[in-house]
Design a protein around this motif. Structure first.
Motif, PDB file in Angstrom:
ATOM      1  N   LEU A  71       0.829  -1.208   0.000  1.00 25.57           N
ATOM      2  CA  LEU A  71       0.000   0.000   0.000  1.00 25.57           C
ATOM      3  C   LEU A  71       0.864   1.259   0.000  1.00 25.57           C
ATOM      4  O   LEU A  71       0.517   2.268  -0.620  1.00 25.57           O
ATOM      5  N   ALA A  72       2.008   1.204   0.702  1.00 22.58           N
ATOM      6  CA  ALA A  72       2.929   2.341   0.722  1.00 22.58           C
ATOM      7  C   ALA A  72       3.491   2.603  -0.676  1.00 22.58           C
ATOM      8  O   ALA A  72       3.633   3.763  -1.095  1.00 22.58           O
ATOM      9  N   ILE A  73       3.780   1.531  -1.405  1.00 25.49           N
ATOM     10  CA  ILE A  73       4.256   1.689  -2.787  1.00 25.49           C
ATOM     11  C   ILE A  73       3.169   2.339  -3.638  1.00 25.49           C
ATOM     12  O   ILE A  73       3.428   3.274  -4.411  1.00 25.49           O
ATOM     13  N   GLY A  74       1.934   1.858  -3.494  1.00 30.70           N
ATOM     14  CA  GLY A  74       0.821   2.451  -4.232  1.00 30.70           C
ATOM     15  C   GLY A  74       0.623   3.913  -3.891  1.00 30.70           C
ATOM     16  O   GLY A  74       0.349   4.744  -4.766  1.00 30.70           O
ATOM     17  N   LEU A  75       0.784   4.251  -2.613  1.00 26.28           N
ATOM     18  CA  LEU A  75       0.654   5.643  -2.180  1.00 26.28           C
ATOM     19  C   LEU A  75       1.719   6.510  -2.838  1.00 26.28           C
ATOM     20  O   LEU A  75       1.444   7.636  -3.275  1.00 26.28           O
ATOM     21  N   GLY A  76       2.951   5.984  -2.937  1.00 32.29           N
ATOM     22  CA  GLY A  76       4.028   6.737  -3.579  1.00 32.29           C
ATOM     23  C   GLY A  76       3.771   6.971  -5.055  1.00 32.29           C
ATOM     24  O   GLY A  76       4.004   8.072  -5.578  1.00 32.29           O
ATOM     25  N   VAL A  77       3.257   5.942  -5.742  1.00 34.88           N
ATOM     26  CA  VAL A  77       2.951   6.081  -7.172  1.00 34.88           C
ATOM     27  C   VAL A  77       1.831   7.096  -7.384  1.00 34.88           C
ATOM     28  O   VAL A  77       1.900   7.944  -8.286  1.00 34.88           O
ATOM     29  N   THR A 166      22.482   5.048 -12.533  1.00 35.42           N
ATOM     30  CA  THR A 166      21.654   6.255 -12.501  1.00 35.42           C
ATOM     31  C   THR A 166      20.203   5.956 -12.131  1.00 35.42           C
ATOM     32  O   THR A 166      19.586   6.702 -11.360  1.00 35.42           O
ATOM     33  N   PHE A 167      19.661   4.881 -12.646  1.00 36.18           N
ATOM     34  CA  PHE A 167      18.238   4.595 -12.415  1.00 36.18           C
ATOM     35  C   PHE A 167      17.920   4.360 -10.941  1.00 36.18           C
ATOM     36  O   PHE A 167      16.920   4.893 -10.437  1.00 36.18           O
ATOM     37  N   PRO A 168      18.741   3.597 -10.204  1.00 41.31           N
ATOM     38  CA  PRO A 168      18.487   3.516  -8.756  1.00 41.31           C
ATOM     39  C   PRO A 168      18.603   4.872  -8.056  1.00 41.31           C
ATOM     40  O   PRO A 168      17.875   5.137  -7.099  1.00 41.31           O
ATOM     41  N   LEU A 169      19.492   5.735  -8.547  1.00 49.68           N
ATOM     42  CA  LEU A 169      19.624   7.059  -7.937  1.00 49.68           C
ATOM     43  C   LEU A 169      18.379   7.912  -8.168  1.00 49.68           C
ATOM     44  O   LEU A 169      18.030   8.742  -7.327  1.00 49.68           O
ATOM     45  N   TYR A 170      17.709   7.717  -9.315  1.00 49.27           N
ATOM     46  CA  TYR A 170      16.465   8.452  -9.556  1.00 49.27           C
ATOM     47  C   TYR A 170      15.448   8.161  -8.454  1.00 49.27           C
ATOM     48  O   TYR A 170      14.637   9.017  -8.098  1.00 49.27           O
ATOM     49  N   ALA A 171      15.482   6.925  -7.946  1.00 50.18           N
ATOM     50  CA  ALA A 171      14.523   6.546  -6.905  1.00 50.18           C
ATOM     51  C   ALA A 171      14.714   7.362  -5.630  1.00 50.18           C
ATOM     52  O   ALA A 171      13.797   7.462  -4.812  1.00 50.18           O
ATOM     53  N   LEU A 172      15.910   7.948  -5.463  1.00 44.91           N
ATOM     54  CA  LEU A 172      16.178   8.747  -4.265  1.00 44.91           C
ATOM     55  C   LEU A 172      15.703  10.192  -4.411  1.00 44.91           C
ATOM     56  O   LEU A 172      15.779  10.970  -3.449  1.00 44.91           O
ATOM     57  N   ILE A 238      10.331   5.156   3.521  1.00 38.38           N
ATOM     58  CA  ILE A 238      11.413   5.142   2.529  1.00 38.38           C
ATOM     59  C   ILE A 238      10.958   4.468   1.243  1.00 38.38           C
ATOM     60  O   ILE A 238      11.183   4.989   0.137  1.00 38.38           O
ATOM     61  N   VAL A 239      10.289   3.318   1.360  1.00 40.79           N
ATOM     62  CA  VAL A 239       9.828   2.592   0.172  1.00 40.79           C
ATOM     63  C   VAL A 239       8.804   3.420  -0.605  1.00 40.79           C
ATOM     64  O   VAL A 239       8.826   3.455  -1.844  1.00 40.79           O
ATOM     65  N   MET A 240       7.908   4.089   0.109  1.00 38.80           N
ATOM     66  CA  MET A 240       6.938   4.966  -0.544  1.00 38.80           C
ATOM     67  C   MET A 240       7.648   6.015  -1.393  1.00 38.80           C
ATOM     68  O   MET A 240       7.287   6.255  -2.555  1.00 38.80           O
ATOM     69  N   HIS A 241       8.689   6.624  -0.836  1.00 37.03           N
ATOM     70  CA  HIS A 241       9.393   7.673  -1.573  1.00 37.03           C
ATOM     71  C   HIS A 241      10.307   7.117  -2.658  1.00 37.03           C
ATOM     72  O   HIS A 241      10.552   7.804  -3.664  1.00 37.03           O
ATOM     73  N   LEU A 242      10.801   5.908  -2.495  1.00 40.70           N
ATOM     74  CA  LEU A 242      11.569   5.298  -3.586  1.00 40.70           C
ATOM     75  C   LEU A 242      10.671   5.081  -4.796  1.00 40.70           C
ATOM     76  O   LEU A 242      11.076   5.333  -5.938  1.00 40.70           O
ATOM     77  N   ALA A 243       9.439   4.609  -4.559  1.00 42.59           N
ATOM     78  CA  ALA A 243       8.491   4.417  -5.657  1.00 42.59           C
ATOM     79  C   ALA A 243       8.136   5.758  -6.295  1.00 42.59           C
ATOM     80  O   ALA A 243       8.137   5.912  -7.525  1.00 42.59           O
ATOM     81  N   GLU A 244       7.838   6.740  -5.457  1.00 44.61           N
ATOM     82  CA  GLU A 244       7.496   8.072  -5.951  1.00 44.61           C
ATOM     83  C   GLU A 244       8.655   8.673  -6.739  1.00 44.61           C
ATOM     84  O   GLU A 244       8.470   9.234  -7.832  1.00 44.61           O
ATOM     85  N   GLY A 245       9.869   8.578  -6.189  1.00 50.57           N
ATOM     86  CA  GLY A 245      11.032   9.176  -6.832  1.00 50.57           C
ATOM     87  C   GLY A 245      11.372   8.541  -8.159  1.00 50.57           C
ATOM     88  O   GLY A 245      11.744   9.242  -9.121  1.00 50.57           O
TER      89      GLY A 245
END
Length: 360
Positions: A71-77, A166-172, A238-245
């Protein structure tokens, strides 16, 4: 002091005058507003409602840790999609003809943990004017030193591998936005050439109060209310923001950092040799223009050319005006860059990162 840039080629002004006239005629002939229509309001309700639903489900305390992590991942998206589909249009003044409506909906940016006032400076003023110009457009300064998006930046040995890391860094990106970026930008004396030394007093209050409330609603209250440990709340945050980022980073980069886009340099006096509208065509690319999913979820950001030329037109109308802009660009012999799909744009971005990580 940073050099103030000027777009000096007035002989190229005929393109923008022509395409603007045609786009204006499109709306006039159909007697429709360039702002939000019913479909746009439905999108806003969908994403804002979805965000509230995910948040409410997490706080219902009816689920185990793994489901709440999902659900946290969904919230970030959904937070990223609110940024694309609601906040972005509103902060450009494109959602409504009524300023108070734009201001109200622009406040949805706080749901991302971001500051609307800072965004309007860095994005609306600086990025939209000086797109892809090194030293002025800070949107291409992603993790300076680690990621080389500026061809003039000193090449480092680790840049050889940047297409992979670079792609993992975008998640931050979202975590940086919430915890660091807004504060840094707010207290800088200049962003590009734009003077940001003096902010209204109310904006200091808004910055700190809104950030404080965000931390309360997403860290303090969950730790108090949910039947999980504090460290599990932190992992969820953190996971929510990784998904959002990751969603935010990929969509924004695929519009300006792909093969074919340029990174033009002004001369020593600050003159850019093209007209502003031509500059936008040279530094911007569309992706997946025929995809209904991309149009729905990306808030028109897959049609960045139309957005950069007409930022005050609501993105719900971009599919209709795309043909006008593309035809006019071709009539004037100007570039109109596009990747046919999200995947092809992603691969183009990968190849450009690889090229920028190696000596010319």
């Amino acid at each position: 002091m940073a050099t103030k840039l000027k777009f000096i080629n007035t002989s190229q002004s005929a393109f923008f005058a022509t395409v603007r006239g045609r786009v204006d005629a499109y709306f006039a002939q159909r007697a429709i507003s360039p702002h939000a229509n019913r479909a746009m309001w439905a999108k806003a309700v969908f994403f804002l409602g979805g965000y509230a639903l995910f948040y409410g489900l997490i706080f219902s305390n009816h689920f185990g840790p793994w489901v709440m992590l999902g659900l946290a991942i969904g919230l970030g998206v959904f937070a990223a999609c609110i940024g694309f589909n609601v906040s972005h249009d509103a902060l450009h003044g494109a959602f409504s003809a009524r300023p108070w409506v734009n201001k109200l909906l622009g406040g949805s940016f706080y749901l991302l943990g971001a500051n609307p006032y800072v965004w309007k400076i860095t994005h609306n003023v600086v990025h939209h004017t000086y797109t892809n110009i090194p030293g002025h457009d800070e949107d291409i300064e992603v993790a300076p030193g680690l990621i080389r998006l500026d061809p003039l930046e000193k090449l480092q040995p680790w840049h050889r591998y940047q297409q992979w890391y670079t792609f993992p860094l975008y998640a931050l990106a979202s975590l940086s936005w919430v915890l660091r970026k807004d504060y840094v930008k707010f207290f800088k004396s200049r962003i590009g050439h734009h003077d940001t030394a003096n902010h209204p007093s109310r904006e200091y209050i808004k910055l700190f109060v809104s950030k404080g409330l965000y931390y309360v609603f997403f860290l303090v209250l969950p730790s108090m209310v949910l039947s999980v440990a504090w460290w599990q709340v932190l992992i969820g945050f953190i996971v929510m923001h990784l998904a959002e980022g990751l969603v935010l980073g990929l969509v924004f980069q695929l519009a300006h950092v792909v093969e074919g886009t340029t990174f033009p340099l002004p001369d020593e006096t600050g003159n850019v040799q093209d007209a502003w509208a031509i500059h936008q065509l040279q530094t911007t690319a569309n992706f997946a223009p025929q995809s209904m999913l991309a149009a729905f979820f990306c808030g028109g950001l897959n049609r960045q050319i139309e957005h950069h030329l007409f930022p005050k037109i609501c993105h719900i109308h971009y599919p209709a005006i795309t043909a006008i802009v593309k035809r006019t660009a071709h009539e004037f012999g100007l570039p109109y860059l596009e990747n046919c799909s999200f995947g092809s744009a992603l691969y183009s971005h990968f190849r450009l990162l690889r090229a920028l990580g190696r000596p010319v």
